[in-house]
Design an enzyme around this catalytic site. Structure first.
Site, mmCIF file in Angstrom:
data_model
loop_
_atom_site.group_PDB
_atom_site.id
_atom_site.type_symbol
_atom_site.label_atom_id
_atom_site.label_comp_id
_atom_site.label_asym_id
_atom_site.label_seq_id
_atom_site.Cartn_x
_atom_site.Cartn_y
_atom_site.Cartn_z
ATOM 1 N N CYS A 153 0.836 -1.211 0.000
ATOM 2 C CA CYS A 153 0.000 0.000 0.000
ATOM 3 C C CYS A 153 0.868 1.257 0.000
ATOM 4 C CB CYS A 153 -0.913 -0.033 1.223
ATOM 5 S SG CYS A 153 -1.812 1.496 1.534
ATOM 6 N N CYS B 293 -0.040 3.892 2.585
ATOM 7 C CA CYS B 293 0.364 3.414 3.920
ATOM 8 C C CYS B 293 1.826 3.766 4.180
ATOM 9 C CB CYS B 293 0.186 1.903 4.040
ATOM 10 S SG CYS B 293 -1.517 1.328 3.901
#
Length: 185
Positions: A34, A37
Protein backbone atom coordinates in the site's frame (compact mmCIF):
# COMPACT_ATOMS: atom_id res chain seq x y z
CA UNK A 1 8.50 -6.40 18.03
CA UNK A 2 8.56 -3.08 19.91
CA UNK A 3 10.56 0.04 19.11
CA UNK A 4 10.10 2.73 21.79
CA UNK A 5 6.38 3.38 21.92
CA UNK A 6 5.77 1.64 18.56
CA UNK A 7 4.65 -1.99 18.61
CA UNK A 8 4.07 -4.35 15.71
CA UNK A 9 0.90 -6.07 16.85
CA UNK A 10 -0.39 -9.51 15.91
CA UNK A 11 -3.70 -11.19 16.52
CA UNK A 12 -2.08 -12.95 19.49
CA UNK A 13 -0.73 -9.77 21.10
CA UNK A 14 -3.59 -7.37 20.26
CA UNK A 15 -5.44 -7.68 23.57
CA UNK A 16 -2.35 -7.06 25.70
CA UNK A 17 -0.79 -4.39 23.46
CA UNK A 18 -3.93 -2.41 22.62
CA UNK A 19 -7.01 -3.28 24.64
CA UNK A 20 -5.26 -3.45 28.02
CA UNK A 21 -2.95 -0.48 27.50
CA UNK A 22 -3.04 2.19 30.20
CA UNK A 23 -2.49 4.97 27.65
CA UNK A 24 -4.32 5.73 24.40
CA UNK A 25 -3.12 3.58 21.50
CA UNK A 26 -3.19 4.62 17.86
CA UNK A 27 -3.62 1.56 15.66
CA UNK A 28 -2.31 1.86 12.10
CA UNK A 29 -3.76 -0.83 9.82
CA UNK A 30 -1.47 -1.09 6.80
CA UNK A 31 0.04 -3.43 4.20
CA UNK A 32 3.47 -3.53 2.55
CA UNK A 33 1.98 -3.14 -0.95
CA UNK A 34 0.00 0.00 0.00
CA UNK A 35 1.66 3.22 -1.24
CA UNK A 36 -0.42 5.61 0.88
CA UNK A 37 0.36 3.41 3.92
CA UNK A 38 4.10 3.89 3.32
CA UNK A 39 3.53 7.66 3.03
CA UNK A 40 1.42 7.84 6.20
CA UNK A 41 3.80 5.70 8.27
CA UNK A 42 6.47 8.36 8.92
CA UNK A 43 3.81 11.00 9.63
CA UNK A 44 2.21 8.78 12.27
CA UNK A 45 5.58 7.72 13.72
CA UNK A 46 6.76 11.33 14.12
CA UNK A 47 3.50 12.51 15.67
CA UNK A 48 3.43 9.66 18.18
CA UNK A 49 7.11 10.15 19.07
CA UNK A 50 6.26 13.69 20.24
CA UNK A 51 3.62 12.28 22.58
CA UNK A 52 5.77 9.69 24.32
CA UNK A 53 4.98 8.37 26.94
CA UNK A 54 1.37 9.59 26.82
CA UNK A 55 0.45 7.56 23.76
CA UNK A 56 1.53 4.42 21.92
CA UNK A 57 1.39 3.29 18.31
CA UNK A 58 0.40 -0.21 17.26
CA UNK A 59 1.03 -1.22 13.66
CA UNK A 60 -1.04 -4.05 12.21
CA UNK A 61 -0.14 -5.61 8.88
CA UNK A 62 -3.55 -6.61 7.55
CA UNK A 63 -2.09 -9.31 5.30
CA UNK A 64 -0.49 -11.04 8.28
CA UNK A 65 -3.45 -10.36 10.60
CA UNK A 66 -6.65 -10.60 8.52
CA UNK A 67 -8.74 -11.46 11.59
CA UNK A 68 -8.03 -8.08 13.16
CA UNK A 69 -8.81 -6.28 9.90
CA UNK A 70 -12.12 -8.12 9.72
CA UNK A 71 -12.91 -7.62 13.43
CA UNK A 72 -12.50 -3.84 13.10
CA UNK A 73 -14.14 -3.63 9.67
CA UNK A 74 -11.07 -2.34 7.86
CA UNK A 75 -12.29 -2.10 4.27
CA UNK A 76 -9.68 0.35 2.98
CA UNK A 77 -6.15 1.23 4.05
CA UNK A 78 -4.45 3.04 5.51
CA UNK A 79 -6.97 2.94 8.33
CA UNK A 80 -6.15 4.47 11.68
CA UNK A 81 -8.16 3.84 14.83
CA UNK A 82 -7.53 5.38 18.22
CA UNK A 83 -8.24 3.21 21.26
CA UNK A 84 -8.73 4.42 24.80
CA UNK A 85 -9.63 1.98 27.59
CA UNK A 86 -10.07 -0.80 25.04
CA UNK A 87 -12.59 1.08 22.87
CA UNK A 88 -12.28 2.82 19.51
CA UNK A 89 -12.80 6.53 20.22
CA UNK A 90 -11.67 8.17 16.93
CA UNK A 91 -10.71 6.95 13.46
CA UNK A 92 -9.95 7.94 9.90
CA UNK A 93 -9.19 6.26 6.58
CA UNK A 94 -6.68 7.43 4.01
CA UNK A 95 -3.63 9.62 3.83
CA UNK A 96 -3.56 12.79 5.96
CA UNK A 97 -1.04 15.61 6.30
CA UNK A 98 1.19 16.05 9.34
CA UNK A 99 -0.98 18.97 10.49
CA UNK A 100 -4.15 16.89 10.18
CA UNK A 101 -2.46 14.09 12.15
CA UNK A 102 -1.54 16.53 14.94
CA UNK A 103 -5.13 17.79 15.09
CA UNK A 104 -6.42 14.22 15.21
CA UNK A 105 -4.03 13.29 18.04
CA UNK A 106 -4.76 16.49 19.96
CA UNK A 107 -8.30 15.16 20.45
CA UNK A 108 -6.82 12.14 22.22
CA UNK A 109 -3.78 13.48 24.04
CA UNK A 110 -2.94 17.15 24.23
CA UNK A 111 0.46 18.11 22.88
CA UNK A 112 3.19 19.37 25.20
CA UNK A 113 2.46 22.92 23.97
CA UNK A 114 -1.26 22.48 24.73
CA UNK A 115 -0.40 21.36 28.25
CA UNK A 116 1.93 24.34 28.73
CA UNK A 117 -0.75 26.77 27.53
CA UNK A 118 -3.24 25.03 29.80
CA UNK A 119 -0.93 25.51 32.80
CA UNK A 120 -1.19 29.24 32.17
CA UNK A 121 1.73 30.43 34.29
CA UNK A 122 4.38 32.76 32.93
CA UNK A 123 7.16 30.18 32.62
CA UNK A 124 4.89 27.64 30.91
CA UNK A 125 3.58 30.23 28.47
CA UNK A 126 7.11 31.39 27.61
CA UNK A 127 8.08 27.78 26.91
CA UNK A 128 4.93 27.25 24.82
CA UNK A 129 5.80 30.25 22.62
CA UNK A 130 9.40 29.01 22.36
CA UNK A 131 8.21 25.56 21.25
CA UNK A 132 5.50 26.85 18.89
CA UNK A 133 5.93 30.46 17.82
CA UNK A 134 2.58 30.36 16.02
CA UNK A 135 0.52 29.84 19.18
CA UNK A 136 -1.30 33.17 19.35
CA UNK A 137 -3.28 32.04 22.39
CA UNK A 138 -0.05 31.53 24.32
CA UNK A 139 1.27 34.92 23.23
CA UNK A 140 -1.94 36.67 24.34
CA UNK A 141 -2.09 34.91 27.71
CA UNK A 142 1.58 35.67 28.35
CA UNK A 143 1.07 39.33 27.37
CA UNK A 144 -1.76 39.65 29.90
CA UNK A 145 0.56 38.39 32.64
CA UNK A 146 3.42 40.62 31.55
CA UNK A 147 1.21 43.72 31.35
CA UNK A 148 -0.08 42.93 34.84
CA UNK A 149 3.52 42.74 36.05
CA UNK A 150 4.35 46.07 34.44
CA UNK A 151 6.58 44.45 31.78
CA UNK A 152 4.92 46.35 28.95
CA UNK A 153 7.86 46.30 26.50
CA UNK A 154 8.27 42.53 26.94
CA UNK A 155 4.53 42.05 26.35
CA UNK A 156 4.76 44.08 23.14
CA UNK A 157 7.64 41.90 21.94
CA UNK A 158 5.55 38.76 22.40
CA UNK A 159 2.46 40.31 20.79
CA UNK A 160 4.10 41.76 17.66
CA UNK A 161 4.24 38.46 15.68
CA UNK A 162 0.54 37.89 16.43
CA UNK A 163 -0.64 41.36 15.40
CA UNK A 164 -2.92 39.74 12.78
CA UNK A 165 -5.15 38.52 15.62
CA UNK A 166 -7.70 41.15 16.76
CA UNK A 167 -7.15 40.45 20.46
CA UNK A 168 -3.37 40.54 20.10
CA UNK A 169 -3.64 43.74 18.05
CA UNK A 170 -5.76 45.37 20.77
CA UNK A 171 -3.30 44.38 23.49
CA UNK A 172 -0.40 45.57 21.38
CA UNK A 173 -2.12 48.95 20.94
CA UNK A 174 -2.63 49.03 24.70
CA UNK A 175 1.09 48.41 25.30
CA UNK A 176 1.94 51.25 22.93
CA UNK A 177 -0.36 53.62 24.80
CA UNK A 178 1.04 52.46 28.13
CA UNK A 179 4.53 53.22 26.88
CA UNK A 180 3.70 56.71 25.66
CA UNK A 181 3.97 59.97 27.54
CA UNK A 182 0.24 60.62 27.20
CA UNK A 183 -1.25 61.15 30.67
CA UNK A 184 -3.75 58.59 31.90
CA UNK A 185 -7.13 60.27 31.56
Amino acid sequence: MAEGNIVNVTEASFEADVLKSTVPVLVDFWAEWCGPCRQLGPIVDDAIARRTPDMELAKIDIDANPGLAQRFQVLSIPAVKAFRSGEVVEEFVGLVSAAQMETFLDKLVPSKVDMLVGAGDEDSLREAVERDAGRTDARIALAHILIGNGEVADAATYLAPAEHDPIAAGLLARTRLMGSDVPDI
